[in-house]
Design an enzyme around this catalytic site. Sequence first.
Site, PDB file in Angstrom:
ATOM      1  N   SER A  22     127.021  77.586 -33.017  1.00  0.00           N
ATOM      2  CA  SER A  22     128.287  77.984 -32.376  1.00  0.00           C
ATOM      3  C   SER A  22     129.394  78.204 -33.394  1.00  0.00           C
ATOM      4  O   SER A  22     129.631  77.375 -34.273  1.00  0.00           O
ATOM      5  CB  SER A  22     128.729  76.908 -31.379  1.00  0.00           C
ATOM      6  OG  SER A  22     130.023  77.239 -30.904  1.00  0.00           O
ATOM      7  N   LYS A  72     126.648  75.217 -18.082  1.00  0.00           N
ATOM      8  CA  LYS A  72     127.753  75.829 -17.333  1.00  0.00           C
ATOM      9  C   LYS A  72     127.717  75.568 -15.829  1.00  0.00           C
ATOM     10  O   LYS A  72     128.757  75.511 -15.203  1.00  0.00           O
ATOM     11  CB  LYS A  72     127.790  77.342 -17.585  1.00  0.00           C
ATOM     12  CG  LYS A  72     128.289  77.677 -18.972  1.00  0.00           C
ATOM     13  CD  LYS A  72     128.366  79.174 -19.170  1.00  0.00           C
ATOM     14  CE  LYS A  72     128.698  79.481 -20.620  1.00  0.00           C
ATOM     15  NZ  LYS A  72     128.862  80.911 -20.854  1.00  0.00           N
ATOM     16  N   ASN A  93     132.946  77.362 -18.047  1.00  0.00           N
ATOM     17  CA  ASN A  93     132.798  77.325 -19.512  1.00  0.00           C
ATOM     18  C   ASN A  93     133.955  76.601 -20.176  1.00  0.00           C
ATOM     19  O   ASN A  93     133.962  76.429 -21.394  1.00  0.00           O
ATOM     20  CB  ASN A  93     132.642  78.741 -20.105  1.00  0.00           C
ATOM     21  CG  ASN A  93     133.968  79.465 -20.181  1.00  0.00           C
ATOM     22  OD1 ASN A  93     134.887  79.177 -19.418  1.00  0.00           O
ATOM     23  ND2 ASN A  93     134.075  80.402 -21.094  1.00  0.00           N
ATOM     24  N   ASP A 108     134.754  83.437 -19.074  1.00  0.00           N
ATOM     25  CA  ASP A 108     133.770  84.427 -19.554  1.00  0.00           C
ATOM     26  C   ASP A 108     134.069  85.832 -19.016  1.00  0.00           C
ATOM     27  O   ASP A 108     133.951  86.824 -19.742  1.00  0.00           O
ATOM     28  CB  ASP A 108     132.346  84.026 -19.124  1.00  0.00           C
ATOM     29  CG  ASP A 108     131.755  82.951 -20.032  1.00  0.00           C
ATOM     30  OD1 ASP A 108     132.141  82.876 -21.210  1.00  0.00           O
ATOM     31  OD2 ASP A 108     130.901  82.188 -19.547  1.00  0.00           O
ATOM     32  N   GLY A 135     121.576  86.102 -15.458  1.00  0.00           N
ATOM     33  CA  GLY A 135     121.724  84.671 -15.714  1.00  0.00           C
ATOM     34  C   GLY A 135     123.180  84.246 -15.554  1.00  0.00           C
ATOM     35  O   GLY A 135     123.988  84.953 -14.932  1.00  0.00           O
ATOM     36  N   ARG A 158     114.452  90.457 -15.042  1.00  0.00           N
ATOM     37  CA  ARG A 158     113.006  90.197 -15.097  1.00  0.00           C
ATOM     38  C   ARG A 158     112.556  89.576 -13.781  1.00  0.00           C
ATOM     39  O   ARG A 158     111.625  90.037 -13.145  1.00  0.00           O
ATOM     40  CB  ARG A 158     112.714  89.249 -16.275  1.00  0.00           C
ATOM     41  CG  ARG A 158     111.289  88.801 -16.358  1.00  0.00           C
ATOM     42  CD  ARG A 158     111.082  87.894 -17.544  1.00  0.00           C
ATOM     43  NE  ARG A 158     111.886  86.669 -17.486  1.00  0.00           N
ATOM     44  CZ  ARG A 158     111.779  85.678 -18.332  1.00  0.00           C
ATOM     45  NH1 ARG A 158     110.946  85.766 -19.349  1.00  0.00           N
ATOM     46  NH2 ARG A 158     112.535  84.600 -18.214  1.00  0.00           N
ATOM     47  N   THR A 159     113.250  88.531 -13.331  1.00  0.00           N
ATOM     48  CA  THR A 159     112.933  87.893 -12.047  1.00  0.00           C
ATOM     49  C   THR A 159     113.835  88.530 -10.990  1.00  0.00           C
ATOM     50  O   THR A 159     115.012  88.169 -10.865  1.00  0.00           O
ATOM     51  CB  THR A 159     113.196  86.370 -12.131  1.00  0.00           C
ATOM     52  OG1 THR A 159     112.645  85.888 -13.362  1.00  0.00           O
ATOM     53  CG2 THR A 159     112.601  85.622 -10.963  1.00  0.00           C
ATOM     54  N   TYR A 234     125.899  88.476 -30.199  1.00  0.00           N
ATOM     55  CA  TYR A 234     126.902  88.750 -31.245  1.00  0.00           C
ATOM     56  C   TYR A 234     126.396  89.659 -32.357  1.00  0.00           C
ATOM     57  O   TYR A 234     127.176  90.348 -32.986  1.00  0.00           O
ATOM     58  CB  TYR A 234     127.384  87.448 -31.905  1.00  0.00           C
ATOM     59  CG  TYR A 234     127.666  86.332 -30.928  1.00  0.00           C
ATOM     60  CD1 TYR A 234     128.563  86.521 -29.886  1.00  0.00           C
ATOM     61  CD2 TYR A 234     127.031  85.105 -31.049  1.00  0.00           C
ATOM     62  CE1 TYR A 234     128.820  85.515 -28.974  1.00  0.00           C
ATOM     63  CE2 TYR A 234     127.288  84.091 -30.147  1.00  0.00           C
ATOM     64  CZ  TYR A 234     128.183  84.295 -29.113  1.00  0.00           C
ATOM     65  OH  TYR A 234     128.430  83.301 -28.220  1.00  0.00           O
TER      66      TYR A 234
HETATM   67  P1  NDP Z   1     120.753  82.370 -18.994  1.00  0.00           P
HETATM   68  O1  NDP Z   1     119.726  81.493 -19.587  1.00  0.00           O
HETATM   69  O2  NDP Z   1     121.544  81.898 -17.836  1.00  0.00           O
HETATM   70  O3  NDP Z   1     120.052  83.778 -18.541  1.00  0.00           O
HETATM   71  C1  NDP Z   1     119.123  84.405 -19.376  1.00  0.00           C
HETATM   72  C2  NDP Z   1     118.850  85.823 -18.893  1.00  0.00           C
HETATM   73  O4  NDP Z   1     117.916  86.425 -19.814  1.00  0.00           O
HETATM   74  C3  NDP Z   1     118.190  85.884 -17.510  1.00  0.00           C
HETATM   75  O5  NDP Z   1     118.576  87.070 -16.856  1.00  0.00           O
HETATM   76  C4  NDP Z   1     116.702  85.921 -17.877  1.00  0.00           C
HETATM   77  O6  NDP Z   1     115.876  86.517 -16.887  1.00  0.00           O
HETATM   78  C5  NDP Z   1     116.747  86.822 -19.091  1.00  0.00           C
HETATM   79  N1  NDP Z   1     115.562  86.660 -19.943  1.00  0.00           N
HETATM   80  C6  NDP Z   1     115.191  85.559 -20.629  1.00  0.00           C
HETATM   81  N2  NDP Z   1     114.035  85.773 -21.276  1.00  0.00           N
HETATM   82  C7  NDP Z   1     113.657  87.039 -20.970  1.00  0.00           C
HETATM   83  C8  NDP Z   1     112.546  87.855 -21.306  1.00  0.00           C
HETATM   84  N3  NDP Z   1     111.558  87.392 -22.093  1.00  0.00           N
HETATM   85  N4  NDP Z   1     112.474  89.115 -20.826  1.00  0.00           N
HETATM   86  C9  NDP Z   1     113.472  89.596 -20.029  1.00  0.00           C
HETATM   87  N5  NDP Z   1     114.549  88.868 -19.650  1.00  0.00           N
HETATM   88  C10 NDP Z   1     114.639  87.613 -20.119  1.00  0.00           C
HETATM   89  O7  NDP Z   1     121.696  82.787 -20.227  1.00  0.00           O
HETATM   90  P2  NDP Z   1     123.206  83.324 -20.175  1.00  0.00           P
HETATM   91  O8  NDP Z   1     123.331  84.234 -19.018  1.00  0.00           O
HETATM   92  O9  NDP Z   1     124.157  82.207 -20.298  1.00  0.00           O
HETATM   93  O10 NDP Z   1     123.277  84.155 -21.552  1.00  0.00           O
HETATM   94  C11 NDP Z   1     122.688  85.437 -21.659  1.00  0.00           C
HETATM   95  C12 NDP Z   1     123.028  86.028 -23.030  1.00  0.00           C
HETATM   96  O11 NDP Z   1     124.439  86.233 -23.143  1.00  0.00           O
HETATM   97  C13 NDP Z   1     122.637  85.091 -24.171  1.00  0.00           C
HETATM   98  O12 NDP Z   1     122.080  85.888 -25.188  1.00  0.00           O
HETATM   99  C14 NDP Z   1     123.950  84.503 -24.638  1.00  0.00           C
HETATM  100  O13 NDP Z   1     123.917  84.191 -26.009  1.00  0.00           O
HETATM  101  C15 NDP Z   1     124.928  85.634 -24.351  1.00  0.00           C
HETATM  102  N6  NDP Z   1     126.296  85.160 -24.092  1.00  0.00           N
HETATM  103  C16 NDP Z   1     127.318  85.656 -24.851  1.00  0.00           C
HETATM  104  C17 NDP Z   1     128.623  85.279 -24.626  1.00  0.00           C
HETATM  105  C18 NDP Z   1     129.702  85.845 -25.483  1.00  0.00           C
HETATM  106  O14 NDP Z   1     130.822  85.285 -25.489  1.00  0.00           O
HETATM  107  N7  NDP Z   1     129.453  86.930 -26.174  1.00  0.00           N
HETATM  108  C19 NDP Z   1     128.994  84.305 -23.574  1.00  0.00           C
HETATM  109  C20 NDP Z   1     127.835  83.849 -22.811  1.00  0.00           C
HETATM  110  C21 NDP Z   1     126.555  84.261 -23.080  1.00  0.00           C
HETATM  111  P3  NDP Z   1     115.167  85.599 -15.755  1.00  0.00           P
HETATM  112  O15 NDP Z   1     116.200  85.390 -14.689  1.00  0.00           O
HETATM  113  O16 NDP Z   1     114.027  86.430 -15.302  1.00  0.00           O
HETATM  114  O17 NDP Z   1     114.743  84.313 -16.410  1.00  0.00           O
END
Ligand code: NDP
Length: 283
Positions: A22, A72, A93, A108, A135, A158-159, A234
């Site tokens: 972080s 969160k 957050n 966010d 997510g 994905r789901t 990022y």
């Molecule tokens: P979550 O864990 O809540 O959600 C993850 C998401 O990624 C879900 O939609 C999940 O799908 C999908 N996913 C995971 N693995 C795979 C895969 N192998 N193939 C396809 N889809 C996949 O995470 P967050 O929503 O909190 O974060 C998502 C991204 O956003 C992260 O990379 C995080 O670092 C970034 N982020 C950036 C912020 C910023 O300030 N720039 C702030 C918050 C997050 P499924 O539902 O099917 O599991």
Amino acid sequence: MIDFSVLKDCRYTVIGDPIAHSRSPQMQNAGFAALGLGTPYGRLHVPVEELPLFAEYARKHLDGANLTVPHKNRILPELADMSPEARLCGSVNTLLVRDGKLYGDTTDGYGFAKAVEEAFGLVPENLRAVFFGAGGAARAVVFYLAAHGAKSITLANRTVEKAELLAQDLRSAYPETEVHCAGLQDTHLLAEFLDGADLAVQATSMGLHKEDAPPFDLTLLERRKGLCCFDMIYHSTPFLRAAESAGLPNRGGNGMLLHQGARSLELWTGKTAPVEIMREALK
Ligand code: NDP
């Protein structure tokens, strides 16, 4: 076991699991210092099963905190109250500690909207956006966009069931925003939604690691001239590289990190955040 000793003299912290990556401490401490408030912001590793222990510590020893994956929504049972926005999207957050009680807020969506406006000049009103991922981060952001007048939101995940659940919540809170769902493999459907979109958002965690496969068929980006492409991650990702080689405007997640953090600082201090100083600190 949480090592609270790393928070010696800190009144604020970011928590997550993992958390070592972080960059919030460098950004927030630059902001606090510019406001004449020292460098009171730390970084704490909190495993999910120890979140109640952290909450107990925060009530006694902190003034605020930022939360990242996986806390969160897991923090909700620990809160005395939360902002209407946080309640609607079920994601927090930012913690504020007042009179020994925890209040939750979400910045966010605000951070995302500021970053997208800065990058592309797009505002939420009348926006047509396609999200890859449904997510926690996508959830907070799509609620913010719908609250601020987005015209249509597509959730490709994905789901698919998770996208459908989010779509239901979003439709019942904001019936005026059109909400569509798709699977990441539904290439024809995705092509149709992208054709009618202003903005494509990569909001899956795919791309966090170098070896990650693309989350969907990235050649789809080549169809739609002028489509703005935003990745919440990022650093450079397959999605951003595909957008770049298709000649599309594109931007990574640094601006979102900056603006969500700046808004948290404002909530804690009641002062205008020194955004440019915080931006420099992130570089
Ligand atoms: P979550 O864990 O809540 O959600 C993850 C998401 O990624 C879900 O939609 C999940 O799908 C999908 N996913 C995971 N693995 C795979 C895969 N192998 N193939 C396809 N889809 C996949 O995470 P967050 O929503 O909190 O974060 C998502 C991204 O956003 C992260 O990379 C995080 O670092 C970034 N982020 C950036 C912020 C910023 O300030 N720039 C702030 C918050 C997050 P499924 O539902 O099917 O599991």
